[in-house]
Design a protein around this motif. Structure first.
Motif, PDB file in Angstrom:
ATOM      1  N   MET A 175       0.843  -1.193   0.000  1.00 46.65           N
ATOM      2  CA  MET A 175       0.000   0.000   0.000  1.00 46.65           C
ATOM      3  C   MET A 175       0.874   1.237   0.000  1.00 46.65           C
ATOM      4  O   MET A 175       1.871   1.300   0.722  1.00 46.65           O
ATOM      5  CB  MET A 175      -0.871   0.058   1.266  1.00 46.65           C
ATOM      6  CG  MET A 175      -1.956  -0.940   1.375  1.00 46.65           C
ATOM      7  SD  MET A 175      -2.928  -0.557   2.868  1.00 46.65           S
ATOM      8  CE  MET A 175      -4.001  -1.981   2.877  1.00 46.65           C
ATOM      9  N   GLU A 176       0.469   2.216  -0.788  1.00 48.02           N
ATOM     10  CA  GLU A 176       1.069   3.532  -0.636  1.00 48.02           C
ATOM     11  C   GLU A 176       0.577   4.119   0.692  1.00 48.02           C
ATOM     12  O   GLU A 176      -0.556   3.854   1.120  1.00 48.02           O
ATOM     13  CB  GLU A 176       0.651   4.447  -1.788  1.00 48.02           C
ATOM     14  CG  GLU A 176       1.117   3.998  -3.166  1.00 48.02           C
ATOM     15  CD  GLU A 176       2.599   4.240  -3.402  1.00 48.02           C
ATOM     16  OE1 GLU A 176       3.256   4.907  -2.566  1.00 48.02           O
ATOM     17  OE2 GLU A 176       3.109   3.757  -4.444  1.00 48.02           O
ATOM     18  N   GLU A 177       1.418   4.908   1.349  1.00 40.79           N
ATOM     19  CA  GLU A 177       1.004   5.530   2.610  1.00 40.79           C
ATOM     20  C   GLU A 177      -0.241   6.386   2.426  1.00 40.79           C
ATOM     21  O   GLU A 177      -1.050   6.533   3.357  1.00 40.79           O
ATOM     22  CB  GLU A 177       2.141   6.375   3.182  1.00 40.79           C
ATOM     23  CG  GLU A 177       1.839   6.941   4.571  1.00 40.79           C
ATOM     24  CD  GLU A 177       2.970   7.755   5.162  1.00 40.79           C
ATOM     25  OE1 GLU A 177       2.763   8.371   6.229  1.00 40.79           O
ATOM     26  OE2 GLU A 177       4.076   7.792   4.551  1.00 40.79           O
ATOM     27  N   SER A 178      -0.431   6.905   1.235  1.00 41.74           N
ATOM     28  CA  SER A 178      -1.615   7.724   0.960  1.00 41.74           C
ATOM     29  C   SER A 178      -2.907   6.964   1.222  1.00 41.74           C
ATOM     30  O   SER A 178      -3.921   7.559   1.619  1.00 41.74           O
ATOM     31  CB  SER A 178      -1.595   8.212  -0.491  1.00 41.74           C
ATOM     32  OG  SER A 178      -1.464   7.121  -1.392  1.00 41.74           O
ATOM     33  N   VAL A 179      -2.890   5.635   1.024  1.00 42.22           N
ATOM     34  CA  VAL A 179      -4.096   4.827   1.270  1.00 42.22           C
ATOM     35  C   VAL A 179      -4.544   4.974   2.722  1.00 42.22           C
ATOM     36  O   VAL A 179      -5.742   4.970   3.027  1.00 42.22           O
ATOM     37  CB  VAL A 179      -3.826   3.350   0.931  1.00 42.22           C
ATOM     38  CG1 VAL A 179      -5.021   2.477   1.306  1.00 42.22           C
ATOM     39  CG2 VAL A 179      -3.505   3.201  -0.552  1.00 42.22           C
ATOM     40  N   LEU A 208       1.953  -7.516   4.736  1.00 48.33           N
ATOM     41  CA  LEU A 208       1.517  -6.154   4.423  1.00 48.33           C
ATOM     42  C   LEU A 208       2.697  -5.193   4.504  1.00 48.33           C
ATOM     43  O   LEU A 208       3.322  -5.049   5.552  1.00 48.33           O
ATOM     44  CB  LEU A 208       0.417  -5.705   5.386  1.00 48.33           C
ATOM     45  CG  LEU A 208      -0.053  -4.245   5.241  1.00 48.33           C
ATOM     46  CD1 LEU A 208      -0.560  -3.975   3.830  1.00 48.33           C
ATOM     47  CD2 LEU A 208      -1.129  -3.922   6.275  1.00 48.33           C
ATOM     48  N   GLY A 209       2.990  -4.549   3.403  1.00 48.96           N
ATOM     49  CA  GLY A 209       4.041  -3.543   3.353  1.00 48.96           C
ATOM     50  C   GLY A 209       3.449  -2.184   2.996  1.00 48.96           C
ATOM     51  O   GLY A 209       2.494  -2.100   2.224  1.00 48.96           O
ATOM     52  N   ILE A 210       4.009  -1.135   3.586  1.00 52.90           N
ATOM     53  CA  ILE A 210       3.569   0.233   3.324  1.00 52.90           C
ATOM     54  C   ILE A 210       4.725   0.981   2.654  1.00 52.90           C
ATOM     55  O   ILE A 210       5.868   0.920   3.132  1.00 52.90           O
ATOM     56  CB  ILE A 210       3.173   0.966   4.617  1.00 52.90           C
ATOM     57  CG1 ILE A 210       2.191   0.128   5.454  1.00 52.90           C
ATOM     58  CG2 ILE A 210       2.596   2.341   4.292  1.00 52.90           C
ATOM     59  CD1 ILE A 210       0.850  -0.081   4.823  1.00 52.90           C
ATOM     60  N   LEU A 260       8.366  -2.171  -6.362  1.00 46.91           N
ATOM     61  CA  LEU A 260       7.604  -1.483  -5.316  1.00 46.91           C
ATOM     62  C   LEU A 260       7.902  -2.081  -3.946  1.00 46.91           C
ATOM     63  O   LEU A 260       7.963  -1.366  -2.943  1.00 46.91           O
ATOM     64  CB  LEU A 260       6.105  -1.569  -5.632  1.00 46.91           C
ATOM     65  CG  LEU A 260       5.647  -0.778  -6.866  1.00 46.91           C
ATOM     66  CD1 LEU A 260       4.295  -1.295  -7.360  1.00 46.91           C
ATOM     67  CD2 LEU A 260       5.554   0.715  -6.552  1.00 46.91           C
ATOM     68  N   SER A 261       8.098  -3.403  -3.906  1.00 43.30           N
ATOM     69  CA  SER A 261       8.382  -4.083  -2.637  1.00 43.30           C
ATOM     70  C   SER A 261       9.658  -3.557  -1.996  1.00 43.30           C
ATOM     71  O   SER A 261       9.765  -3.471  -0.765  1.00 43.30           O
ATOM     72  CB  SER A 261       8.522  -5.593  -2.862  1.00 43.30           C
ATOM     73  OG  SER A 261       7.319  -6.161  -3.311  1.00 43.30           O
ATOM     74  N   HIS A 266       7.894  -2.906   6.534  1.00 42.66           N
ATOM     75  CA  HIS A 266       7.037  -3.956   7.089  1.00 42.66           C
ATOM     76  C   HIS A 266       7.139  -3.950   8.609  1.00 42.66           C
ATOM     77  O   HIS A 266       7.887  -3.175   9.197  1.00 42.66           O
ATOM     78  CB  HIS A 266       7.449  -5.322   6.534  1.00 42.66           C
ATOM     79  CG  HIS A 266       7.286  -5.468   5.052  1.00 42.66           C
ATOM     80  ND1 HIS A 266       8.173  -4.922   4.147  1.00 42.66           N
ATOM     81  CD2 HIS A 266       6.317  -6.089   4.322  1.00 42.66           C
ATOM     82  CE1 HIS A 266       7.761  -5.204   2.913  1.00 42.66           C
ATOM     83  NE2 HIS A 266       6.650  -5.916   2.993  1.00 42.66           N
ATOM     84  N   GLY A 267       6.391  -4.835   9.234  1.00 37.12           N
ATOM     85  CA  GLY A 267       6.495  -5.029  10.672  1.00 37.12           C
ATOM     86  C   GLY A 267       6.239  -3.761  11.470  1.00 37.12           C
ATOM     87  O   GLY A 267       5.274  -3.029  11.214  1.00 37.12           O
ATOM     88  N   ASP A 268       7.109  -3.488  12.440  1.00 38.79           N
ATOM     89  CA  ASP A 268       6.916  -2.344  13.337  1.00 38.79           C
ATOM     90  C   ASP A 268       6.892  -1.012  12.582  1.00 38.79           C
ATOM     91  O   ASP A 268       6.134  -0.101  12.937  1.00 38.79           O
ATOM     92  CB  ASP A 268       8.015  -2.317  14.403  1.00 38.79           C
ATOM     93  CG  ASP A 268       7.877  -3.437  15.427  1.00 38.79           C
ATOM     94  OD1 ASP A 268       6.764  -4.010  15.514  1.00 38.79           O
ATOM     95  OD2 ASP A 268       8.849  -3.716  16.135  1.00 38.79           O
ATOM     96  N   ASP A 269       7.710  -0.894  11.529  1.00 35.11           N
ATOM     97  CA  ASP A 269       7.728   0.352  10.771  1.00 35.11           C
ATOM     98  C   ASP A 269       6.397   0.586  10.065  1.00 35.11           C
ATOM     99  O   ASP A 269       5.897   1.711  10.005  1.00 35.11           O
ATOM    100  CB  ASP A 269       8.867   0.344   9.751  1.00 35.11           C
ATOM    101  CG  ASP A 269      10.240   0.449  10.408  1.00 35.11           C
ATOM    102  OD1 ASP A 269      10.307   0.941  11.553  1.00 35.11           O
ATOM    103  OD2 ASP A 269      11.232   0.040   9.781  1.00 35.11           O
ATOM    104  N   ALA A 270       5.815  -0.478   9.523  1.00 37.27           N
ATOM    105  CA  ALA A 270       4.509  -0.357   8.873  1.00 37.27           C
ATOM    106  C   ALA A 270       3.432  -0.040   9.896  1.00 37.27           C
ATOM    107  O   ALA A 270       2.557   0.813   9.668  1.00 37.27           O
ATOM    108  CB  ALA A 270       4.176  -1.649   8.122  1.00 37.27           C
ATOM    109  N   ARG A 271       3.495  -0.710  11.058  1.00 35.21           N
ATOM    110  CA  ARG A 271       2.511  -0.440  12.110  1.00 35.21           C
ATOM    111  C   ARG A 271       2.592   1.014  12.575  1.00 35.21           C
ATOM    112  O   ARG A 271       1.563   1.642  12.874  1.00 35.21           O
ATOM    113  CB  ARG A 271       2.719  -1.404  13.278  1.00 35.21           C
ATOM    114  CG  ARG A 271       2.103  -2.777  13.044  1.00 35.21           C
ATOM    115  CD  ARG A 271       2.189  -3.652  14.293  1.00 35.21           C
ATOM    116  NE  ARG A 271       3.533  -4.218  14.420  1.00 35.21           N
ATOM    117  CZ  ARG A 271       3.888  -5.386  13.874  1.00 35.21           C
ATOM    118  NH1 ARG A 271       3.027  -6.082  13.162  1.00 35.21           N
ATOM    119  NH2 ARG A 271       5.118  -5.846  14.034  1.00 35.21           N
ATOM    120  N   ALA A 272       3.791   1.550  12.623  1.00 36.92           N
ATOM    121  CA  ALA A 272       3.956   2.941  13.045  1.00 36.92           C
ATOM    122  C   ALA A 272       3.284   3.898  12.072  1.00 36.92           C
ATOM    123  O   ALA A 272       2.672   4.901  12.489  1.00 36.92           O
ATOM    124  CB  ALA A 272       5.441   3.270  13.170  1.00 36.92           C
TER     125      ALA A 272
END
Length: 282
Positions: A175-179, A208-210, A260-261, A266-272
Motif C-alpha cells: 500500500m502507498e502511505e496515501s491509502v 503487508l508492506g507500506i 515497489l516491494s 514492514h512489521g513495526d515500521d509499517a505499524r507505526a
C-alpha cells in the motif's frame, strides 16, 4: 514503460481481426465476395478487419463458413470471448448492481493460491471493513449512476476476507502511505479500517508492506493491480476492469511489484505508519 492495459486489449482485438483477414485472403476471397456470402454489407467486413467492430459468435461462424474453414470457428470464437473479457467497463459490469461482480471476485480468489496486490487509493476488498466498504461503494454507485445494491455488495465483499483465515491462500499486499491518509470514509469508519489493518497484519496468510511518502522512488505510483498466481493480472482503472493474461505483460506487473516491494516497510515500521494515520484522525 509498459503499455496501457487498455491499449493491450485493443491490440488483442486487432490481432483477432488480422487472423480473420488472413483467413479471408487464404481462401482467395475479396471483402465484397465474403460479405455477399455472409449476407451483410461490405462495410461490416471492413469494420471487423480493422478491429473497430467485435464480431459475434454467429459472425465468426459465417466468416469461417464463407472461407471453407468451419474447423477454425470454435478456436476463433474462444479467442474473441477472451478478448471481450479483457476490458470490461465498470458501468457494464455494474449495470445490475455491484453484488454480482463482488461474488465473481470471490470465485477468482477462491482459486488463487498466491495473490500479490498493489494499491495506491483504497485498501483491497479483502481487507475492508463493512463501514469503509459501505462508504466507498456508495461513492462508486453515485458516480456511475448504477443500481444501488450497496448493502448486498458490501456483504459479498466482506465475505472475501474468509480467505485470509482459510489454509492454502497467501496475500502479499503493498500500500502507498496515501491509502492510510485518504479520508475515503468518515473518521470513525477510517479509524475502524486502520485498526483492522493492524489486526490482520499478524496473520500467517498476510504480508503487508507500506510505501512511505518519504521513500525514494524507483517505481512511480501506479494504478491498483492484483497478480493472481503469476497467470493473470487484474488492473483497476477509473472506467474499467482489465484482465491481463499475456505472459510478457503479467511478468511486467510482477517486475513492477518487485520494485515497489523494495521501497516498502514492514512489521513495526509499517505499524507505526498506520498508527500515525490513526492519530491524525483525532
Amino acid at each position: 514503460m509498459t503499455a496501457s492495459p487498455s491499449s493491450s486489449a485493443q491490440a488483442a482485438r486487432e490481432a483477432l481481426a488480422v487472423r480473420l483477414t488472413h483467413l479471408r485472403r487464404d481462401a482467395g476471397l475479396t471483402g465484397k465476395v465474403l460479405s455477399a456470402r455472409c449476407g451483410w454489407h461490405p462495410a461490416k467486413t471492413t469494420r471487423i478487419q480493422k478491429g473497430d467492430a467485435p464480431p459475434s459468435d454467429s459472425d465468426i461462424r459465417a466468416w469461417c463458413a464463407a472461407c471453407g474453414a468451419d474447423d477454425q470457428a470454435d478456436d476463433l470464437i474462444a479467442t474473441a470471448r477472451a478478448v471481450d473479457s479483457m476490458y470490461l467497463e465498470w458501468r457494464r459490469l455494474h449495470r445490475g448492481g455491484m453484488r454480482k461482480v463482488q461474488q465473481d471476485w470471490n470465485t477468482l480468489h477462491e482459486r488463487t493460491r498466491v495473490c500479490r496486490v498493489y494499491v495506491s487509493n483504497v485498501p483491497p476488498g479483502f481487507f475492508q471493513t463493512p463501514g469503509f466498504a459501505t462508504a466507498l461503494m456508495g461513492q462508486i454507485t453515485a458516480f456511475q449512476g448504477t443500481p444501488n445494491d450497496v448493502a448486498e455488495a458490501v456483504a459479498a465483499r466482506v465475505a472475501r476476507s474468509r480467505f485470509l483465515y482459510e489454509g492454502g491462500h497467501r496475500y502479499v499486499v503493498l500500500m502507498e502511505e496515501s491509502v492510510l491518509r485518504y479520508r475515503t470514509a468518515d473518521p470513525d469508519a477510517m479509524r475502524g479500517q486502520l485498526r483492522h489493518l493492524l489486526a490482520v497484519m499478524p496473520l500467517a496468510s498476510v504480508s503487508l508492506g507500506i510505501i512511505p511518502f518519504t521513500a525514494q522512488r524507483t517505481v512511480w505510483p501506479l494504478e491498483a493491480f492484483y497478480v493472481h498466481d503469476d497467470t493473470t493480472a487484474v488492473v483497476e482503472t477509473l472506467t474499467a476492469e482489465i484482465k491481463v493474461t499475456q505472459p510478457r505483460e503479467v511478468a511486467d506487473y510482477a517486475k513492477a511489484f518487485a520494485g515497489l516491494s523494495e521501497m516498502a516497510v514492514h512489521g513495526d515500521d509499517a505499524r507505526a505508519l498506520i498508527q500515525a494515520a490513526m492519530d491524525a484522525l483525532e
